[in-house]
Each structure stands twice: as C-alpha cells, then as structure tokens.
Design an enzyme around this catalytic site. Sequence first.
Site, PDB file in Angstrom:
ATOM      1  CD  GLU A 226      82.312  16.111  22.786  1.00 36.16           C
ATOM      2  OE1 GLU A 226      83.174  15.378  23.297  1.00 36.16           O
ATOM      3  OE2 GLU A 226      82.000  17.205  23.268  1.00 36.16           O
TER       4      GLU A 226
ATOM      5  CB  CYS B  47      80.593  11.713  23.797  1.00 39.43           C
ATOM      6  SG  CYS B  47      81.473  13.152  24.396  1.00 39.43           S
TER       7      CYS B  47
END
Length: 199
Positions: free
Chosen positions: A95, A130
């Site tokens: 990720e 993120c």
Amino acid sequence: MFAWKVGPALAVGNSVIVKPAEQTSMSAYRMAQLAYQAGIPEAALLVVTGHGEDTGQPLGLHSDVDVVSFTGSTEVGRKFLEYSARSNLKEIVLECGGKSPQVVFADLHDIDAVVDDMLNSAFWNMGENCSCGSRLIVEHSIKDQLLEKLVEGLKGWKVGDPTDPQTHIGPMVEQAHFEKVRGFIESAKRVFTKSSSSG
C-alpha cells in the site's frame, strides 16, 4: 492501520510481527499492550522497532516470514519485492503512497456534504495517510463556489495541541515532513501568484 492489518491476520490463526514506522512506535506498542490484555498470546503478536535497514529488511529477507504487508513509500515497497525474490518468494502486499483525486461534477446533490467529505479526506490525520484526497478535479462551472465553501469550511479545522479534543489538525509527524509540506505550500503560492498576475 495497525488494527486493520493485525486483527484479521490474528483472527484466522496467524502469528504477526509488527514493525511500525520509527516515528509511530509508541502507538504500536500501546496497541500490542491492549491486545495482550484482551487475551492475545504474546508469542502471537510481537512488535519490533527500529529503522528499516535494521528491522524491516531482515523481516523482508527472513525465510520463516510468509507474508509482508507494507504501507509506505513506493521506493521501500520495491525493496520488499526484491527481498521476496532474494528469499522465499514470500507474498508481498503493498500500500504505497499516492495522490488520490477527489472528483466533483456540477450535478452534485449536496455541495455542503461534498465539502465536508473533501475536507475530511484531505486533512484527516494531518493529511498523513496514503488515501489522503490530495488532488481536486472539479468541473469548471462550480470551481469558484466549491473553493469558496472549502475555504470557509477549513476555518472550522482548528490547528493546535493534539491532546486538545477541539483540535482537528495537530503537528506533523516529524520536522522533515513539515518542511516537505511547507515546500509544497510555498510552491503552490508561487504558482497561484504567477497565474493571478498573468490572468
């Protein structure tokens, strides 16, 4: 992030080693303490701290580690793919950082709700996540109205002490990140000033 990665892995019977970012090791340590209090065996959940080269890399290269789930930079994500190839071909779940767009069209139903969602997406956790909605793509016909409402809505986001329940935006995680963000702001100001004077 700790909970959504560790919880499911433990629930299906895996043992987990957590290597938090150097800047956030205390929160990971506290989560592990709470897990032990809830009855998770200490041998099933370990927290190791340190810099990536000292702790993350050995985990990535260790042949008894079957899966690595990494959240962070694309540069380090690539390294975990290399570590997998050099060791036991462990599964790597990445990720990595991105520039998530928020797209707004003129036919939106409730502009105030959209503004609230946009502000939360962009500034939750100081924007240090993120999935941060860090880019706006807006249909031209509503651009001015939307920007006006965003500026107004942002006034309600109090900056200050993170222990104050009224604070929405606390300090950046480290000085280097603060300087990076400040650099982006200064760059945006220069571009805005230049486009305003030429238009």
